[in-house]
Design an enzyme around this catalytic site. Structure first.
Site, short mmCIF file in Angstrom:
data_model
loop_
_atom_site.label_atom_id
_atom_site.label_comp_id
_atom_site.label_asym_id
_atom_site.label_seq_id
_atom_site.Cartn_x
_atom_site.Cartn_y
_atom_site.Cartn_z
N GLU A 139 14.48 5.23 75.27
CA GLU A 139 15.71 4.72 76.29
C GLU A 139 16.99 5.18 75.62
OE1 GLU A 139 15.86 0.47 76.75
OE2 GLU A 139 14.04 0.34 77.66
N ASP B 288 25.40 -6.26 75.40
CA ASP B 288 24.91 -5.67 73.99
C ASP B 288 25.40 -6.69 73.05
OD1 ASP B 288 23.74 -3.42 75.29
OD2 ASP B 288 25.46 -2.39 75.20
#
Length: 279
Positions: free
Chosen positions: A50, A61
């Site tokens: 990824e 995040d």
């Protein structure tokens, strides 16, 4: 027609083990080093890769990945450079799946159709767009699928059995189960609860289920991998990049080895997962 992602999960299942999915931020700490890291991942033991698409407002995040995105942006990383990284990787590796993970805004700014066409030509296999719900599948998900790009959906502890069919409706490649409530890297997953969730999701789909958000060590990877089809590690790897940098934030001779050493350790963990479960 099967995708690289389909073939890779089939291969790891045939080996009797979960796949190791590694996340790193494209362009961190700079474009050249980032490419060097990505090229080294398969040999170190990564099964799927990824790549984060750096974005200025990464809501899902945690601090580690936010800072990695900031490093990449300061070094001049752009969406065009991220696709260039994928193209360069494909010059040497035509088998390892590459998934782009991030937010919709940069893709929308590029233009959905143009981005998908360029991503397909570059060699992108899948997309994880964390802020596009299933209700917006006409925007990007379905056009991606029409081009042979898997659209991978996130399921969370809060995704109940009523919501799950909607989440899974146009998902392909695999299902990404978010093992914790909160942002990436903020807590360690509860193995027992993860196992229950994976079992529940598998009642609704034949797709592989990969688990991420909070997995840092080989031991955790092995524990999660006893029930999951894949284990995703991100924050620990971007922290390995961070900890290898010099005082000015630049790459050192130890940057690539720091990442590959951790990946090798994690790979040993996932490879031991099913063997331990069978004993």
């Amino acid at each position: 027609m099967t995708s690289r992602i389909d073939r890779r999960f089939a291969a790891t299942a045939a080996e009797g083990r979960p796949a190791l999915v590694t996340f790193l931020m494209a362009g961190d700490p700079d474009a050249e080093t980032s490419l060097g890291i990505v090229r080294a991942l398969p040999t170190a033991g990564a099964d799927l890769i990824e790549l984060g698409m750096p974005f200025s407002d990464p809501m899902a995040d945690g601090p580690a990945i936010q800072v990695a995105g900031q490093r990449a942006l300061r070094a001049g990383q752009t969406m065009k450079k991220t696709l260039a990284l994928v193209r360069a990787f494909r010059e040497e590796d035509d088998e390892t799946p590459i998934i782009l993970m991030g937010y919709y805004n940069p893709i929308y700014s590029w233009g959905n159709e143009a981005f998908l066409d360029d991503a397909r030509v570059a060699g992108v296999d899948g997309l994880i767009i964390v802020d596009l719900p299933p209700e917006a599948d006409d925007e990007l998900c379905i056009p991606a699928m029409e081009r042979g790009i898997n659209f991978i959906r996130l399921a969370a502890p809060t995704t109940d059995d009523r919501r799950l069919p909607t989440v899974l409706a146009n998902t392909s490649g695999f299902v990404y189960y978010v093992s914790i409530l909160g942002v990436t890297g903020s807590a360690a997953p509860d193995t027992a609860k993860v196992a229950e969730a994976v079992t529940r999701i598998k009642r609704h789909t034949i797709l592989p289920v990969a688990v991420g958000f909070g997995v840092r060590t080989a031991g955790q990877a092995a524990a999660i991998g006893r029930t999951a089809d894949g284990v995703v590690v991100g924050s620990a790897l971007v922290n390995a990049v961070r900890d290898s940098l010099d005082a000015s934030g630049g790459a050192t001779e130890g940057t690539i080895p720091a990442v590959t050493a951790l990946v090798a350790d994690l790979a040993a963990g996932v490879r031991a997962a099913r063997a331990e479960a069978a004993e």
